[in-house]
Design an enzyme around this catalytic site. Structure first.
Site, mmCIF file in Angstrom:
data_model
loop_
_atom_site.group_PDB
_atom_site.id
_atom_site.type_symbol
_atom_site.label_atom_id
_atom_site.label_comp_id
_atom_site.label_asym_id
_atom_site.label_seq_id
_atom_site.Cartn_x
_atom_site.Cartn_y
_atom_site.Cartn_z
ATOM 1 N N PHE A 73 33.406 36.140 39.696
ATOM 2 C CA PHE A 73 32.646 36.786 38.628
ATOM 3 C C PHE A 73 32.472 35.761 37.520
ATOM 4 O O PHE A 73 33.367 35.583 36.696
ATOM 5 C CB PHE A 73 33.428 38.007 38.138
ATOM 6 C CG PHE A 73 32.579 39.105 37.564
ATOM 7 C CD1 PHE A 73 31.204 39.100 37.696
ATOM 8 C CD2 PHE A 73 33.170 40.168 36.897
ATOM 9 C CE1 PHE A 73 30.419 40.129 37.178
ATOM 10 C CE2 PHE A 73 32.403 41.207 36.368
ATOM 11 C CZ PHE A 73 31.028 41.182 36.522
ATOM 12 N N TYR A 234 57.164 39.844 30.967
ATOM 13 C CA TYR A 234 56.378 39.621 32.184
ATOM 14 C C TYR A 234 56.851 40.518 33.339
ATOM 15 O O TYR A 234 56.282 41.571 33.582
ATOM 16 C CB TYR A 234 56.347 38.131 32.596
ATOM 17 C CG TYR A 234 55.275 37.907 33.640
ATOM 18 C CD1 TYR A 234 53.983 37.531 33.278
ATOM 19 C CD2 TYR A 234 55.523 38.173 34.979
ATOM 20 C CE1 TYR A 234 52.978 37.417 34.233
ATOM 21 C CE2 TYR A 234 54.529 38.067 35.942
ATOM 22 C CZ TYR A 234 53.264 37.683 35.564
ATOM 23 O OH TYR A 234 52.280 37.582 36.506
ATOM 24 N N LYS A 243 52.543 43.778 39.569
ATOM 25 C CA LYS A 243 52.960 42.864 40.641
ATOM 26 C C LYS A 243 53.875 43.571 41.647
ATOM 27 O O LYS A 243 53.790 43.315 42.850
ATOM 28 C CB LYS A 243 53.639 41.618 40.052
ATOM 29 C CG LYS A 243 52.683 40.686 39.280
ATOM 30 C CD LYS A 243 51.505 40.211 40.132
ATOM 31 C CE LYS A 243 50.670 39.144 39.444
ATOM 32 N NZ LYS A 243 49.398 38.891 40.174
#
Ligand code: NAI
Ligand code: NA
Length: 395
Positions: A73, A234, A243
């Site tokens: 993109f 994170y 994740k």
């Protein structure tokens, strides 16, 4: 036009076609020297224009002569306005691939949409028949759900507790504290919707339904774990939940691929400067210390070295070592105990004054500008360049 870097915060608004081309050619040359034994032949890369995805495309094409279809993109150029770097990277890659007799075509659009999936599958049917590898390397801040039309935005926040730690503004070198308030339940859900595994699974569903997956097909998506220093924001934060979801999806996909003896993996990669990672708080300081330590030890790698190792020593090796959670690890050198202990020691003493000495801030900034084709050796930035570059295999 003369193209100079124009930065705003952690992004750069311009890109240099010649610099991007030079970066792509260096990656190609690296892979020519490190071919993959028994590598893939027909490869689809989602997120193929920058970072780990571009490196995966180059490793496939030049490591084992694969035909590649890239989906990405990116913003095309207009008169007087340069394209985004991934556009110039793709132009350079496809131009060189065609010169070298390699099949390389691409689709520029929203990979989350049903339309782009259908267009990609049509192209596979017409040109390749089937594919034997799908690399899923999307990094996006937003996703529109293809079924419900709902728009999701991802966030980078801790869960359940306020996070305070050091960070660096790598443009000025200033080290200061940053505080991030905990997320809401809604923000967790939205981040998982954008960066979790649902879209990866949708791709596999669509590809499988249209019978374009070859026997022994493999698919891999990329994840990150990182050190305890960034854990709260994170891996234990909103992005970490995404994740976790991505990693769980690998097992789901593997089940779906049983009848064609297919395999699905998540590879945990090393922290590197990309457009995606420079937007994450605390990570730039961590990376500048990590780079220093890993370079001193002679084990620093960029995207191309990481992916070459992933293909040669993991995905297409006779024995694929996996961790206790069934993941591929090419972050093994980053996570080595001695490396992490050194970084943690440096972290304690990192200030605006000490960082130029103890960290690799220069290396960080160089890699950042490199992403946009700036600061590349051998490029004359005072020279007029044509910004209106086109991508030869663009559909
Ligand atoms: P990147 O920003 O360099 O690449 C993102 C790619 O996704 C580009 O090709 C972009 O055009 C494409 N893309 C974005 N939105 C899209 C959309 N809607 N439709 C089609 N294409 C779209 O990112 P990077 O760092 O290479 O990340 C790739 C994956 O690797 C991510 O899952 C990331 O979490 C993971 N990873 C990154 C690490 C890092 O330190 N940079 C470390 C470990 C894993
Ligand atoms: Na990528």
């Amino acid at each position: 036009m003369i193209i100079e870097p124009k930065t705003r915060g952690f992004i750069c608004l311009t890109a240099h076609p010649e610099g991007c081309k030079s970066n792509v050619l260096s990656q190609i040359n690296y892979i020519k020297d490190h071919p993959t034994t028994n590598g893939p032949k027909r490869v689809l890369v989602i997120g193929a224009s920058t970072g780990f995805g571009l490196a995966s495309r180059i490793t496939s094409a030049y490591g084992s002569n694969a035909s590649t279809i890239g989906v990405y993109f990116e913003k095309p150029p207009s008169e007087g306005r340069p394209a985004s770097p991934g556009y110039y990277n793709s132009a350079a890659f496809e131009d060189q691939a065609h010169k070298d007799g390699l099949y390389a075509k691409s689709i520029n659009g929203d990979a989350f949409s049903n339309e782009i999936k259908a267009q990609t599958i049509k192209l596979i049917k017409e040109d390749l028949g089937k594919i034997d590898l799908l690399v899923y390397s999307l990094a996006s801040p937003v996703r529109q759900h293809p079924v419900t039309g709902e728009k999701f935005k991802s966030t980078l926040k801790p869960i359940g507790q306020t996070f305070t730690n050091k960070t660096v503004d790598f443009h000025t070198g200033e080290v200061k504290d940053i505080t991030i308030e905990p997320c809401t339940e809604e923000e967790i859900k939205n981040t998982v919707a954008v960066m979790g595994g649902e879209d990866w699974e949708f791709w596999i569903d669509a590809l499988k339904e249209q019978d374009v997956l070859a026997e022994d097909f493999k698919t891999v998506a990329y994840s990150y774990i990182g050190p305890s220093l960034t854990k709260a924001v994170y891996r234990d934060g909103t992005i970490g939940r995404a994740k976790d979801h991505l990693e769980a999806t690998a097992f789901k996909i593997k089940d779906q691929l049983k009848d064609i003896k297919g395999e699905a993996y998540v590879s945990v990669n090393k922290a590197l400067v990309t457009q995606a990672s420079s937007a994450i708080p605390v990570i730039p300081l961590y990376i500048s210390l990590l780079y220093k330590v890993m370079k001193e030890e002679g084990i620093h790698e960029g995207c191309i070295e990481q992916i070459e190792r992933l293909f040669n020593q993991r995905l297409y090796a006779d024995n694929m070592p996996l961790d206790s959670e069934g993941r591929i690890r090419v972050d093994d050198w980053e996570m080595r105990e001695d490396i992490q202990a050194k970084v943690a020691d440096l972290w304690k003493i990192a200030t605006t004054e000490t960082l130029p000495e103890i960290g690799d801030l220069k290396g960080y900034a160089k890699d950042f500008f490199y992403l946009f084709g700036f600061d590349v050796e051998g490029i004359d930035y005072d020279k007029d360049v044509n910004e209106m570059v086109s991508i030869p295999g663009l559909q």
